[in-house]
Design an enzyme around this catalytic site. Structure first.
Site, PDB file in Angstrom:
ATOM      1  N   ASP B  25       5.701   0.806   7.418  1.00  0.00           N
ATOM      2  CA  ASP B  25       5.247   1.605   6.289  1.00  0.00           C
ATOM      3  C   ASP B  25       5.112   3.037   6.784  1.00  0.00           C
ATOM      4  OD1 ASP B  25       3.940   2.890   4.262  1.00  0.00           O
ATOM      5  OD2 ASP B  25       2.209   1.539   4.187  1.00  0.00           O
ATOM      6  N   LYS B  87       6.168  13.623   5.132  1.00  0.00           N
ATOM      7  CA  LYS B  87       6.871  12.836   4.113  1.00  0.00           C
ATOM      8  C   LYS B  87       7.032  13.622   2.811  1.00  0.00           C
ATOM      9  CE  LYS B  87       6.440   8.249   1.954  1.00  0.00           C
ATOM     10  NZ  LYS B  87       5.611   7.029   1.985  1.00  0.00           N
ATOM     11  N   GLU B 184       7.976   0.487  -1.722  1.00  0.00           N
ATOM     12  CA  GLU B 184       6.617   0.130  -1.311  1.00  0.00           C
ATOM     13  C   GLU B 184       5.928  -0.859  -2.252  1.00  0.00           C
ATOM     14  OE1 GLU B 184       4.970   4.020  -0.691  1.00  0.00           O
ATOM     15  OE2 GLU B 184       6.180   4.326   1.102  1.00  0.00           O
ATOM     16  N   ASP B 206       0.336   1.907  -6.938  1.00  0.00           N
ATOM     17  CA  ASP B 206       0.375   2.314  -5.530  1.00  0.00           C
ATOM     18  C   ASP B 206       0.140   3.820  -5.421  1.00  0.00           C
ATOM     19  OD1 ASP B 206       0.974   2.944  -2.910  1.00  0.00           O
ATOM     20  OD2 ASP B 206       2.931   1.961  -2.885  1.00  0.00           O
TER      21      ASP B 206
END
Lengths: 189, 622
Positions: B25, B87, B184, B206
């Site tokens: 992850d 990211k 994800e 999420d």
């Protein structure tokens, strides 16, 4: 033997046989009134066999074929799942291209109704009228469902393809209109 | 007699060897690595027993790199060289970023993706992310005691093609074999669904450090089918921190801060947010470099007010996803909460209110994505076949082409199940036109200027004809990683010119090799040795796959001569695998790949026939 740095050969044998029609691929009878549960099941069985995840550990050639097959299976499923695409496809199998640009003539009455609905949509958006949109959506859906019933009779029972083509074009209008209603919800939110 | 006699020297292999595979992850704030051990998915901790690795990379003047907690601790001390939340910059241009003012970095605009100026030179977000991945790879190899076969890397479901490609490039740069990019929320659904034998419609909400995803899935026995996904790839816990940070400035009457103080207060803001998940209020104190003292009290109520619009911003995509799936909130059987930011009580309350039920929080929201990714990695690596499941994911954003008038013609609509391919025919608009410019876009809007530009390329060599006579077929293919490739060819006259493109922001093999050479730690360790190791892993995988295929279908589908040819190629590859000659391994791998192409095609054809007929292979005439 391959020369150094020479890639894989993409020969004729690498292309899977995509000539089967969607119904044959999924082992279903070619009708409009499709058993959706059977469609789902056939689709899942095939994907279980050919999805690229099943070949993540295989050689390059098999991985590429798996992508092609899985793509093909998805295409067949998506086409048969959607009532519009399924009807259009059934007509295509009969050599009829119902959505060709040349086939645009629509009954005046139908077009009038379309214009009225469009005006209601614009009014509802202008007034941010959420309930109004829902009422409009409901009546459109009722009419769309009625057309699907007509399509079933014309395609499966009467095999009256010219009539089915016209019904399908009407249905296409309603489907687009429903999409516009959908967007309108987003606009007023 | 056995199906296949494996007696030749160099042909021995251990077919049932457990392959080392991990799920990673790669988060905005924190990253994790997990693996399946004794049938259980577990997160691998660092040497201090900590599961999380802060996604923070600090570049040192002497060329060294520090990753994780140690880098995070120096964030305010060395803000320009300590990269947090890289990211957010993956696959993004300077103009895509809204919050530049609060970021202490020296950005350099570059075609395709922004870069960051550091003490050791300009770094791309791909390189920064690869540093995080390298540490996780090392951690996993240490814990598992061997070279990894492959990894599943998770990405936000709402990541576009540029962001996905950047993630895959970062993994390649870190020397990881990417088995699959996995969304994800889908990873979380695997971990949750398998754990709870869940069936029905589920929503996965999420909210990570920098991204928000909502996915609606249908779980039936053995099938995880994503019906719709939506989100915001620039909304996350960081934004909550920033709201608190801005409030602190406002309360203290401050406006211009040094980069050191910015980083210090952002850290304090994050701590305050975390404290508020358990306490009704929190006191914030900080000593700025100017000597000024900040001493504030933040209550849960003020925090909720500050962040109310952010919470609402997650509900709009949620509504869209439900509508795309053709469902109502009441159709949803369970809502799985994922991402550290879902610990914020107001978020749990808002989601609960929206769906009319208490969200599920029984799995650790920080770990659930990595745990699910590990389970999928284990299957993809070939460690498990029984009680298998099937994952059907979708493309999050529509893909299309620019047409006349700056409009976008959509070829692949959002939420189409992948892999998918679509072709569309175009024609020339001028007499004698011999080239055509093709502009690939992603997004939902009608105007080119409102969509994300993925790639531009020119198709040349179209035979000169009158306008409208040429027929150019453009094909989009999205693979199981959600990555797009585009090809175009002129088919009107039978004269074909064919082009295959990867969108322009993707790194070429040469660029990856150059980055590897340039990166300091790889100048120290041996680039050659790494490349050799990678070639070996690939080659071994091919040998294993070929032997398994031979054992299964070799007798049936290949003549004796053909079988022997394949066996010889396997033997040759095995022989060079024992040595260190990179070129020889590469050559032998390619030879085996090519030599098994026809075999693969026949195997696939038989599988299709078998699947179609529902009969055993013996009954099919071949």
């Amino acid at each position: 033997m391959a020369e150094p740095g020479h890639g894989l050969v993409r020969g004729a044998t690498m292309m899977p046989d995509f000539s089967q029609d969607h119904f044959t691929l999924l082992s279903l009878r070619p009708v409009f009134a499709l058993d959706m549960a059977a469609l789902d099941q056939a689709y899942r069985e095939l994907q279980t066999e050919f999805h690229p995840d099943r070949f993540a550990n295989a050689g390059e050639a098999e991985q590429r074929l798996a992508v092609q097959w899985s793509t093909r299976i998805n295409e067949a499923y998506q086409t048969l799942k959607s009532p519009f695409a399924r009807a259009n496809y059934l007509l295509e199998l009969q050599g009829i291209h119902a959505m060709d640009a040349s086939n645009t003539a629509m009954p005046a009455l139908f077009l009038m109704q379309q214009m009225e609905w469009r005006e209601s949509l614009m009014a509802a958006v202008a007034a941010s009228d959420y309930d109004g949109l829902q009422v409009l959506e409901k009546s459109t859906r009722t009419e769309a469902d009625r057309l699907l019933g007509e399509l079933e009779v014309e395609l499966d029972a009467r095999q009256d393809y010219p009539a089915a083509s016209e019904t399908l074009r009407k249905y296409r209008f309603l489907e687009k209109f429903l999409a516009d209603i959908n967007n309108a919800y987003e606009d007023i939110e | 007699m056995a199906l296949l006699q494996i007696s030749e020297p160099g042909l021995s292999t251990a077919p049932h060897e457990h392959r080392l595979a991990v799920g990673i992850d790669l988060g905005t704030t924190n990253s994790l690595v997990a693996t399946v051990r004794n049938g259980m998915s577990v997160v691998l901790n660092d040497e201090h027993g900590r599961p999380l690795l802060p996604s923070v990379v600090r570049y040192l003047k002497d060329g060294g790199t520090v990753v994780g907690y140690d880098a995070q601790a120096r964030q305010s001390e060395d803000p320009h060289n300590t990269i947090v939340s890289a990211k957010r910059f993956m696959g993004r241009g300077l103009k895509d970023m809204a919050d530049l003012a609060t970021l202490p970095y020296h950005f350099v605009d570059a075609p395709g993706m922004v870069q960051l100026k550091t003490v050791v030179g300009t770094k791309s977000p791909v390189e920064v992310s690869s540093e995080v991945l390298k540490v996780l790879k090392q951690r996993a190899e240490l814990a598992l005691g061997g070279e990894l076969t492959g990894a599943v890397i998770t990405v936000p479901a709402y990541f576009d093609d540029a962001q996905r490609q950047a993630t895959k490039d970062a993994a390649r740069l870190a020397g990881l074999n990417v088995l699959r990019l996995l969304n994800e929320p889908t990873a979380a659904a695997i971990a949750y669904g398998l754990d709870n034998a869940a069936e029905g419609i589920f929503a996965v909400y999420d909210l990570g450090g920098g991204t928000f995803d909502i996915s609606i899935l249908k779980l039936t026995k053995g099938v995880f089918e994503v019906l719709a996904t939506n989100g915001d790839s620039a909304l996350g816990g960081d934004d909550f921190d920033r709201r608190v940070y801005c409030w602190m400035l406002e309360q203290s009457g401050l406006s211009v801060l040094s980069d050191h103080d910015k980083a210090l207060l952002m850290g304090k803001a994050r701590e305050a947010k975390e404290t508020l998940t358990e306490h009704p209020q929190v006191s914030i104190t900080a000593m700025l470099s100017t000597g000024e003292l900040i001493d504030l009290m933040l209550t849960g109520n003020i925090f909720n007010e500050l962040t109310a619009s952010l919470v609402n911003k997650t509900l709009t995509p949620t509504r869209k996803a439900l509508r795309d799936a053709g469902l109502q909130a009441s159709d949803v059987k369970g809502v799985v909460m994922v991402g550290g930011s879902t610990r914020v009580p107001r978020i749990q309350a808002a989601v609960g209110e929206f769906f009319g039920q208490t969200p599920l929080t029984n799995l650790d929201p920080d770990k659930v994505v990595a745990l699910g990714a590990a389970i999928q990695a284990n299957v993809l690596a070939g460690n498990k076949r029984e009680d298998d499941w099937l994952l059907l994911d979708v493309v999050p954003l529509s893909l299309g082409l620019e047409t006349m008038g700056g409009l976008v013609e959509k070829l692949i609509p959002r939420n189409s199940t992948i892999p998918i391919a679509r072709a569309q025919d175009f024609t020339t608009y001028k007499d004698g036109q011999t080239a055509m410019s093709i502009h690939v876009l992603q997004g939902e809007r009608e105007l080119v200027s409102d969509c994300r530009s993925l790639a531009r390329f020119e198709l040349r060599g179209i035979p000169a004809m009158v306008a409208g006579a040429a027929r150019i077929r453009v094909t989009f293919q999205v693979d199981a990683d959600g990555l797009l490739s585009v090809s175009a060819q002129e088919t009107g006259t039978g004269v074909e010119s064919h082009i295959e493109v990867k969108p322009s922001y993707g790194l070429t093999d040469d660029e990856v090799a150059r980055m590897l050479r340039e990166s300091i730690d790889h100048a120290l360790d041996d680039v050659d040795a790494r490349q050799l190791a990678e070639l070996r892993v690939d080659a071994q995988r091919l040998v294993d796959a070929t032997l398994a295929a031979l054992a299964e279908d070799g007798q049936l589908l290949l003549s004796t001569v053909e079988r022997e040819a394949v066996v010889t190629l396997v033997g040759q590859l095995n022989t060079v695998l024992a040595g260190n000659d990179q070129q020889a391994i590469k050559r032998a791998t390619e030879a085996l790949n090519q030599g098994t192409t026809e075999f693969a095609a026949r195997r696939m054809d038989v599988s299709v026939k078998r699947a179609l007929a529902g009969h055993k292979i013996e009954e099919i005439g071949i």
